[in-house]
Design a protein around this motif. Structure first.
Motif, mmCIF file in Angstrom:
data_model
loop_
_atom_site.group_PDB
_atom_site.id
_atom_site.type_symbol
_atom_site.label_atom_id
_atom_site.label_comp_id
_atom_site.label_asym_id
_atom_site.label_seq_id
_atom_site.Cartn_x
_atom_site.Cartn_y
_atom_site.Cartn_z
ATOM 1 N N LEU A 107 -3.491 8.102 9.693
ATOM 2 C CA LEU A 107 -3.273 9.009 8.564
ATOM 3 C C LEU A 107 -1.786 9.263 8.360
ATOM 4 C CD1 LEU A 107 -4.296 10.770 6.319
ATOM 5 C CD2 LEU A 107 -4.631 12.621 7.975
ATOM 6 N N THR A 108 -1.054 9.489 9.436
ATOM 7 C CA THR A 108 0.381 9.722 9.315
ATOM 8 C C THR A 108 1.071 8.540 8.656
ATOM 9 O OG1 THR A 108 0.422 11.158 11.259
ATOM 10 C CG2 THR A 108 2.507 10.165 10.603
ATOM 11 N N THR A 109 0.697 7.327 9.053
ATOM 12 C CA THR A 109 1.293 6.119 8.484
ATOM 13 C C THR A 109 0.988 5.991 6.997
ATOM 14 O OG1 THR A 109 1.161 4.960 10.602
ATOM 15 C CG2 THR A 109 1.336 3.603 8.618
ATOM 16 N N LEU A 110 -0.252 6.274 6.616
ATOM 17 C CA LEU A 110 -0.618 6.190 5.201
ATOM 18 C C LEU A 110 0.154 7.203 4.359
ATOM 19 C CD1 LEU A 110 -4.495 5.724 5.499
ATOM 20 C CD2 LEU A 110 -2.865 4.069 4.562
ATOM 21 N N LEU A 111 0.271 8.430 4.851
ATOM 22 C CA LEU A 111 0.991 9.465 4.104
ATOM 23 C C LEU A 111 2.471 9.126 3.988
ATOM 24 C CD1 LEU A 111 -0.725 12.637 5.586
ATOM 25 C CD2 LEU A 111 -0.875 11.858 3.220
ATOM 26 N N GLU A 112 3.054 8.627 5.060
ATOM 27 C CA GLU A 112 4.469 8.266 5.021
ATOM 28 C C GLU A 112 4.705 7.107 4.060
ATOM 29 O OE1 GLU A 112 5.468 7.536 9.069
ATOM 30 O OE2 GLU A 112 5.815 9.661 9.539
ATOM 31 N N ALA A 113 3.828 6.112 4.081
ATOM 32 C CA ALA A 113 3.976 4.971 3.169
ATOM 33 C C ALA A 113 3.824 5.409 1.717
ATOM 34 C CB ALA A 113 2.945 3.902 3.515
ATOM 35 N N ALA A 114 2.859 6.303 1.452
ATOM 36 C CA ALA A 114 2.680 6.818 0.090
ATOM 37 C C ALA A 114 3.901 7.617 -0.342
ATOM 38 C CB ALA A 114 1.419 7.675 0.020
ATOM 39 N N GLY A 115 4.472 8.365 0.581
ATOM 40 C CA GLY A 115 5.672 9.133 0.271
ATOM 41 C C GLY A 115 6.845 8.243 -0.093
ATOM 42 N N ARG A 116 7.008 7.136 0.632
ATOM 43 C CA ARG A 116 8.088 6.196 0.304
ATOM 44 C C ARG A 116 7.866 5.551 -1.063
ATOM 45 N NH1 ARG A 116 7.431 4.936 5.848
ATOM 46 N NH2 ARG A 116 6.113 3.143 5.321
ATOM 47 N N GLU A 117 6.625 5.205 -1.353
ATOM 48 C CA GLU A 117 6.304 4.615 -2.653
ATOM 49 C C GLU A 117 6.597 5.607 -3.778
ATOM 50 O OE1 GLU A 117 4.995 1.921 -5.518
ATOM 51 O OE2 GLU A 117 5.488 1.621 -3.402
#
Length: 268
Positions: A107-117
């Motif tokens: 979940l942390t990885t998905l949220l961080e990736a979405a934040g970068r996008e």
């Protein structure tokens, strides 16, 4: 950013630097998935009080009464999902206490990736954010399917409190008293108060007051609608009564709250 696009916000951004935006009982027009990464506190959700901490995921459907108090040291992120998107959200609010390290990291990885996008704001960002939202939704659905997250059986007080919270969300501006809501639910005002106090730590009147107060403060700081019109919209008999209500609960007049918010916005 494209209107109605999913957004990733920190809790500080979600509250816009004003604690009352999270700590007062309220509901929102969009769905939220909140991921707590540091801190401990209290959560009001689905008519019940919960203790929360690190690695808790909070699922808040649109128009669900909730309040979150993590204190100044709490850190987390929220995925804001506009109602009406194709991203599937659970119909019931849930609190998930995640203990599996792999699930935490996912979940942390998905949220961080979405934040970068989101920050890159490249072409097709709306489609990309929807895709990340779908992946996070899949993560939620998988967690809900785990035996450890099976919902606990709710007692009568919690069920009544949840029903009352739903009514508060739907009717807080309808000049209905707590006693009116109790009558509509087929119980006495005393019984409703006891049930809400047992389930949430707050009385039924407190919950209704907080929702009205949240709406009043929100309208004062986000619109230029005259205070007397806000008072009328929220069912107050007069602008003077509205002013006394705001002073009692915030130690400031509606005009002072509006000016303070404007000053805060200029500093930000």
């Amino acid at each position: 950013m494209v209107q109605n696009t999913l957004k990733i916000l920190t809790l500080a951004q979600l509250s816009q630097g004003q604690e009352w935006r999270l700590t007062l009982a309220h509901d929102r027009p969009e769905h939220l998935i909140i991921w707590i990464t540091r801190g401990q506190g209290r959560l009001l959700l689905h008519g019940k009080r919960h203790g929360i901490g690190t690695h808790n995921a909070i699922i808040v459907p649109a128009r669900e009464l909730f309040a979150l108090d993590l204190g100044k040291q709490g850190i987390g992120q929220a995925l804001v999902i506009p109602d009406g998107t194709d991203v599937t959200m659970p119909e019931m609010p849930r609190l998930l206490r995640i203990r599996d390290a792999a699930a935490m990291n996912e979940l942390t990885t998905l949220l961080e990736a979405a934040g970068r996008e989101q920050s890159a704001a490249r072409a097709l960002v709306a489609r990309s954010m929807d895709a990340y939202g779908t992946l996070i939704s899949v993560w939620v659905q998988r967690q809900l399917g785990r035996e450890e997250h099976a919902p606990a059986r709710r007692n009568a007080a919690a069920r009544l409190s949840a029903a009352y919270c739903a009514r508060v969300t739907a009717h807080f501006a309808d000049t209905m008293t707590m006693a009116d809501h109790a009558q509509a639910l087929g119980v006495t005002a005393t019984h409703l108060t006891r049930a809400c106090k047992a389930a949430t730590g707050k009385t039924a009147a407190d919950l209704l007051t907080e929702r009205i107060l949240y709406e009043a403060r929100s309208l004062l700081v986000t619109t230029k609608v005259p205070a007397q019109d806000i008072a009328r919209h929220l069912g107050f008999g007069s602008a003077a009564y509205f002013t006394r209500f705001m002073q009692h609960h915030t130690n400031a007049t509606p005009t002072a709250l509006r000016k303070a918010s404007a000053s805060l916005s200029q500093v930000a």
